[in-house]
Structure formats: C-alpha cells, structure tokens
Design a protein around this motif. Structure first.
Motif, PDB file in Angstrom:
ATOM      1  N   ALA A 212      -1.836 -17.307  -3.154  1.00 36.24           N
ATOM      2  CA  ALA A 212      -1.421 -18.570  -2.524  1.00 36.24           C
ATOM      3  C   ALA A 212      -1.463 -18.481  -0.998  1.00 36.24           C
ATOM      4  O   ALA A 212      -1.634 -19.502  -0.323  1.00 36.24           O
ATOM      5  N   LEU A 213      -1.304 -17.276  -0.469  1.00 35.25           N
ATOM      6  CA  LEU A 213      -1.287 -17.138   1.000  1.00 35.25           C
ATOM      7  C   LEU A 213      -2.692 -16.991   1.589  1.00 35.25           C
ATOM      8  O   LEU A 213      -2.917 -17.324   2.755  1.00 35.25           O
ATOM      9  N   VAL A 214      -3.618 -16.494   0.792  1.00 35.13           N
ATOM     10  CA  VAL A 214      -4.977 -16.210   1.305  1.00 35.13           C
ATOM     11  C   VAL A 214      -5.633 -17.424   1.988  1.00 35.13           C
ATOM     12  O   VAL A 214      -6.208 -17.281   3.077  1.00 35.13           O
TER      13      VAL A 214
ATOM     14  N   HIS B 274       4.127  -2.514  -8.942  1.00 36.97           N
ATOM     15  CA  HIS B 274       2.694  -2.570  -9.207  1.00 36.97           C
ATOM     16  C   HIS B 274       1.997  -1.242  -8.944  1.00 36.97           C
ATOM     17  O   HIS B 274       2.512  -0.399  -8.228  1.00 36.97           O
ATOM     18  N   THR B 275       0.794  -1.133  -9.506  1.00 34.91           N
ATOM     19  CA  THR B 275      -0.051   0.027  -9.217  1.00 34.91           C
ATOM     20  C   THR B 275      -1.090  -0.394  -8.163  1.00 34.91           C
ATOM     21  O   THR B 275      -1.370  -1.592  -7.997  1.00 34.91           O
ATOM     22  N   SER B 276      -1.686   0.606  -7.516  1.00 39.55           N
ATOM     23  CA  SER B 276      -2.680   0.266  -6.485  1.00 39.55           C
ATOM     24  C   SER B 276      -3.912  -0.368  -7.137  1.00 39.55           C
ATOM     25  O   SER B 276      -4.559  -1.234  -6.542  1.00 39.55           O
ATOM     26  N   GLU B 277      -4.220   0.024  -8.391  1.00 39.99           N
ATOM     27  CA  GLU B 277      -5.378  -0.576  -9.084  1.00 39.99           C
ATOM     28  C   GLU B 277      -5.169  -2.086  -9.250  1.00 39.99           C
ATOM     29  O   GLU B 277      -6.078  -2.884  -9.038  1.00 39.99           O
ATOM     30  N   GLU B 278      -3.952  -2.432  -9.672  1.00 41.74           N
ATOM     31  CA  GLU B 278      -3.630  -3.854  -9.857  1.00 41.74           C
ATOM     32  C   GLU B 278      -3.823  -4.620  -8.554  1.00 41.74           C
ATOM     33  O   GLU B 278      -4.489  -5.667  -8.522  1.00 41.74           O
ATOM     34  N   VAL B 279      -3.239  -4.081  -7.466  1.00 39.11           N
ATOM     35  CA  VAL B 279      -3.296  -4.792  -6.179  1.00 39.11           C
ATOM     36  C   VAL B 279      -4.745  -4.904  -5.715  1.00 39.11           C
ATOM     37  O   VAL B 279      -5.174  -5.954  -5.223  1.00 39.11           O
ATOM     38  N   ARG B 280      -5.511  -3.833  -5.922  1.00 33.99           N
ATOM     39  CA  ARG B 280      -6.928  -3.882  -5.484  1.00 33.99           C
ATOM     40  C   ARG B 280      -7.706  -4.941  -6.272  1.00 33.99           C
ATOM     41  O   ARG B 280      -8.615  -5.558  -5.733  1.00 33.99           O
TER      42      ARG B 280
ATOM     43  N   ILE C 283      -7.130  -8.179  -4.552  1.00 37.81           N
ATOM     44  CA  ILE C 283      -7.865  -8.252  -3.268  1.00 37.81           C
ATOM     45  C   ILE C 283      -9.315  -8.638  -3.550  1.00 37.81           C
ATOM     46  O   ILE C 283      -9.895  -9.500  -2.881  1.00 37.81           O
ATOM     47  N   ARG C 284      -9.897  -8.027  -4.596  1.00 38.20           N
ATOM     48  CA  ARG C 284     -11.285  -8.366  -4.984  1.00 38.20           C
ATOM     49  C   ARG C 284     -11.353  -9.827  -5.440  1.00 38.20           C
ATOM     50  O   ARG C 284     -12.251 -10.560  -5.054  1.00 38.20           O
ATOM     51  N   GLU C 285     -10.379 -10.228  -6.252  1.00 36.46           N
ATOM     52  CA  GLU C 285     -10.359 -11.607  -6.759  1.00 36.46           C
ATOM     53  C   GLU C 285     -10.330 -12.618  -5.615  1.00 36.46           C
ATOM     54  O   GLU C 285     -10.946 -13.694  -5.692  1.00 36.46           O
ATOM     55  N   ALA C 286      -9.647 -12.258  -4.526  1.00 32.14           N
ATOM     56  CA  ALA C 286      -9.531 -13.171  -3.374  1.00 32.14           C
ATOM     57  C   ALA C 286     -10.771 -13.113  -2.497  1.00 32.14           C
ATOM     58  O   ALA C 286     -10.887 -13.868  -1.528  1.00 32.14           O
ATOM     59  N   GLY C 287     -11.692 -12.187  -2.792  1.00 36.82           N
ATOM     60  CA  GLY C 287     -12.905 -12.050  -1.979  1.00 36.82           C
ATOM     61  C   GLY C 287     -12.627 -11.410  -0.628  1.00 36.82           C
ATOM     62  O   GLY C 287     -13.370 -11.603   0.334  1.00 36.82           O
ATOM     63  N   LEU C 288     -11.561 -10.631  -0.547  1.00 36.20           N
ATOM     64  CA  LEU C 288     -11.209  -9.981   0.718  1.00 36.20           C
ATOM     65  C   LEU C 288     -11.583  -8.511   0.655  1.00 36.20           C
ATOM     66  O   LEU C 288     -11.815  -7.966  -0.426  1.00 36.20           O
ATOM     67  N   SER C 289     -11.636  -7.878   1.821  1.00 40.82           N
ATOM     68  CA  SER C 289     -11.882  -6.438   1.804  1.00 40.82           C
ATOM     69  C   SER C 289     -10.737  -5.706   2.485  1.00 40.82           C
ATOM     70  O   SER C 289     -10.011  -6.269   3.306  1.00 40.82           O
ATOM     71  N   GLU C 290     -10.649  -4.440   2.107  1.00 46.10           N
ATOM     72  CA  GLU C 290      -9.522  -3.623   2.539  1.00 46.10           C
ATOM     73  C   GLU C 290      -9.768  -3.075   3.939  1.00 46.10           C
ATOM     74  O   GLU C 290     -10.809  -2.470   4.178  1.00 46.10           O
ATOM     75  N   ARG C 291      -8.826  -3.245   4.843  1.00 46.91           N
ATOM     76  CA  ARG C 291      -8.945  -2.652   6.189  1.00 46.91           C
ATOM     77  C   ARG C 291      -8.121  -1.368   6.274  1.00 46.91           C
ATOM     78  O   ARG C 291      -8.489  -0.445   6.970  1.00 46.91           O
ATOM     79  N   SER C 292      -6.985  -1.356   5.607  1.00 44.54           N
ATOM     80  CA  SER C 292      -6.204  -0.117   5.522  1.00 44.54           C
ATOM     81  C   SER C 292      -5.279  -0.200   4.303  1.00 44.54           C
ATOM     82  O   SER C 292      -4.984  -1.287   3.814  1.00 44.54           O
TER      83      SER C 292
END
Ligand SMILES: C[S@@+](CC[C@H](N)C(=O)[O-])C[C@H]1O[C@@H](n2cnc3c(N)ncnc32)[C@H](O)[C@@H]1O
Length: 335
Positions: A185-187, A303-309, A312-321
């Motif tokens: 919702a924030l993306v 949550h697990t990091s796999e879930e959160v990642r 992030i993919r679903e939102a079409g964003l990429s990880e900066r850190s």
C-alpha cells in the motif's frame, strides 16, 4: 480543502451541504476532522487494528518522550543508525539530502520523524500514524518548521501518489492486519527516484514463537493498565536473569534454534524461550515500555527474509540494502 473552524471532529466519511468542520477532499468530498491542527482520517479497519490503535495511544501517552530524551535517546540513536545501515547521523543526513518530501509511516511519538526533519531541513517531513500518538509526536516536534502530522491508516493513506522521495516505516507494517498488504500500500506513494526503508519483525526460534503467541493472546483481554503491570513483572524477571551476569556454554540444538557456544543466560532465554527485555541504565518504566510494545498489540507478525524479498519482487522494486538481526529484518528498496 477548507480549514477546520471549530476544532470539532466530525464522523469520518460524512458528507453534507453545510459548512464542514474539517477538511474536504477535493476529489471525493470526504469530510475529515482536524484536532490540534492535525487532520484525522483514522479508519478502524477491523477489531485487531482497533486494538493496535488503542495499544499505541496508551503506550505513547504513558511514555511520550521515550527514545527522544534521556538515556533511551542516546541508545536509540546508535541502535537506529546501525539498524538502518548508516555509520552515524552524518552519513544518514548525506543520504537524505536530495529528498524534498519524506514520509514516516507509523511515526509513533515522532522520534524518527524529528530525526528526519532535523537531518534534512530542506525537506518537508510528514509523520503519519493511526493512533493518537500523533498528538505526542506533534508536541515532541514543536518548533521544527519542516514537519507535519496526520492521523490515518497507512493502508489507505490520504496522501498523493508518486511524490515521496523517502519513506520510512520503522517497526510498523507488522502491526497491521497484513504486513505484505501494508508494504504494497505504501509503494505507490514513492517518487520515481524514491527509496523505501522498512523494519519488520523476524521469525524467531520455535519456543520463543510459541511463548510470544501465548502471552500475547493471554494479555489481550486485560486493560492496558493491567497488561502494563503484567509486563512490569515480566521485565523484573528479565532483570533478575540479567543480574545473574552469568554465561553458559551450550551445544547447538537446531530444532530449538539454539546455537552452540557461550551465551549470556538472559539473552539466550530471551531469543530462544521468552522475550523478557531488560537493559541496565534504563528505568523500570523505560524497560517495561519495550515488553508492553511487544506483547500487547494484537497484531505483531513475524517474517522470514524470503517472504519479505518476495513482496519486494512483487512490488517491482529492487534491494538497495538489507540487514538481519536476531530480532528484525530491515530493507532499503527502490525502483
Ligand atoms: C512500535 S510503534 C513504532 C513507532 C515508530 N515508527 C518508532 O520507530 O518508534 C508502531 C506504530 O505503528 C502505528 N500503526 C500501527 N498500525 C498502523 C496503521 N495501519 N497505519 C498507521 N500507523 C499504524 C502504531 O499506532 C504505532 O505508533
């Protein structure tokens, strides 16, 4: 939008021909209350979110300056910088410098909203929270010219899309009915170059997960004041363990999430059996604040990091850190 004339708070979502006592949305006509100069859009999504809202209104009224003044402030500055992955506030300020519009989604008493406004005086910083914590935040931020607050649900934030250069949501998304939905919702609020930094609870060892859920559901029926008293007793339990200043050598027990090695007894129990926070140098009330914050909100998903990642993919964003601690997962993401 028309400014509030009376200071009264009308029913959210009411419409009429009369002069509204609040703000009127130019596109949908919704009338919203304004109290203490703060627009109030709070919508009660469900019973759990209402309970969360009450939990934090109580907590922030009880300890309004927690993390902003005194011993808790000093520790929190170091801890927040390390958690967000910045060497110090100067490095954080340099990263924030290009931002002109910043959102602190779930601002609580405004600790991070104030930091953002102080570190980037050129930006306008909006602190949004579903609870009346915004009143404490506004009091704590008095005198800062580049800061404003709004009481609203971040899952339906009454804010323009595509305009925020930085969004911070620190320890908030997991207190909504659905962490993934709250993240998504924030993306849309992010500007094209925008960055979104968020901190969510990490899934813990199995006995710790069990005791978290057990205690949370047991104290839910209590009033906030009674729950605070119960948490005071849990805090004293943590202190008694910490006062042992004892370490033990243990073998790994993978099924229980116990790692081989030498552990402080209180920290070992804390991470693998029962959260019972205690830190020397903080008062009993300041320490209890942490345990109440953990156990009393009905929603506190882990949550697990796999879930959160995957979100992030679903939102079409990429990880900066990304950083992982035993307690939490922190990500900075962008387009
Ligand atoms: C643990 S506090 C964290 C506050 C602040 N970010 C900090 O770092 O101290 C969680 C905050 O999230 C707010 N919150 C929970 N659900 C929310 C929602 N759906 N929309 C906006 N704020 C929410 C609570 O009212 C509370 O103030």
């Amino acid at each position: 939008m028309a400014a509030d004339a009376t200071g009264e708070t009308p029913e959210p979502g009411t419409r009429g021909d009369c002069e509204p006592a609040g703000l009127v949305c130019a596109s949908c006509g919704t009338v919203t209350g304004v109290r203490n100069g703060i627009p109030r859009f709070a919508t009660l999504a469900d019973e759990g979110q209402t309970q969360v809202q009450g939990t934090f209104a109580y907590k922030w009224k009880r300890t309004p300056e927690w993390g902003i003044t005194g011993a808790t402030a000093e520790i929190m500055t170091g801890w927040v910088m390390a958690t967000l992955g910045w060497k110090d506030e100067a490095a954080y300020a340099a990263a924030l410098k290009p931002a002109r519009l910043i959102l602190d989604a779930g601002c609580g008493n405004g600790r991070e909203t104030i930091r953002l406004a102080r570190l980037n005086p050129e930006a306008l910083v909006i602190g949004l929270d579903i609870s009346e914590a915004v009143d404490e935040a506004a009091r704590n931020a008095a005198g800062l010219p580049n800061i404003g607050f709004v009481q609203a649900d971040l899952c339906a934030a009454p804010l323009a899309r595509g305009v925020f250069d930085q969004i911070l949501s620190f320890g908030v998304l997991h207190h909504t009915p659905d962490t993934r939905r709250a993240f998504l919702a924030l993306v849309p609020l992010l500007s094209r170059q925008g960055e979104f930094t968020f901190y969510v609870y990490r899934k813990k060892a199995p006995l710790r997960e069990f005791s978290d859920d057990y205690l949370r559901s047991a104290i839910r029926a209590m009033t906030p004041a009674d729950a605070w008293d119960e948490m005071t007793r849990l805090t004293l339990f943590g202190k008694a363990l910490a006062d042992l200043k004892a370490e033990i050598e243990v073998p790994a027990i993978p099924t229980l999430g116990i790692m081989a090695g030498r552990h402080d007894v209180q920290r070992l129990l804390y991470y693998t059996v029962i959260k019972c926070y205690w830190r020397d140098g903080w008062s009993l009330e300041e320490n209890t604040h942490i345990n109440f914050d953990w156990f009393y909100p009905q929603y506190a998903w882990r949550h697990t990091s796999e879930e959160v990642r995957s979100w992030i993919r679903e939102a079409g964003l990429s990880e900066r850190s990304a950083s992982e601690s035993p307690a939490a997962l922190t990500f900075r993401v962008g387009r």
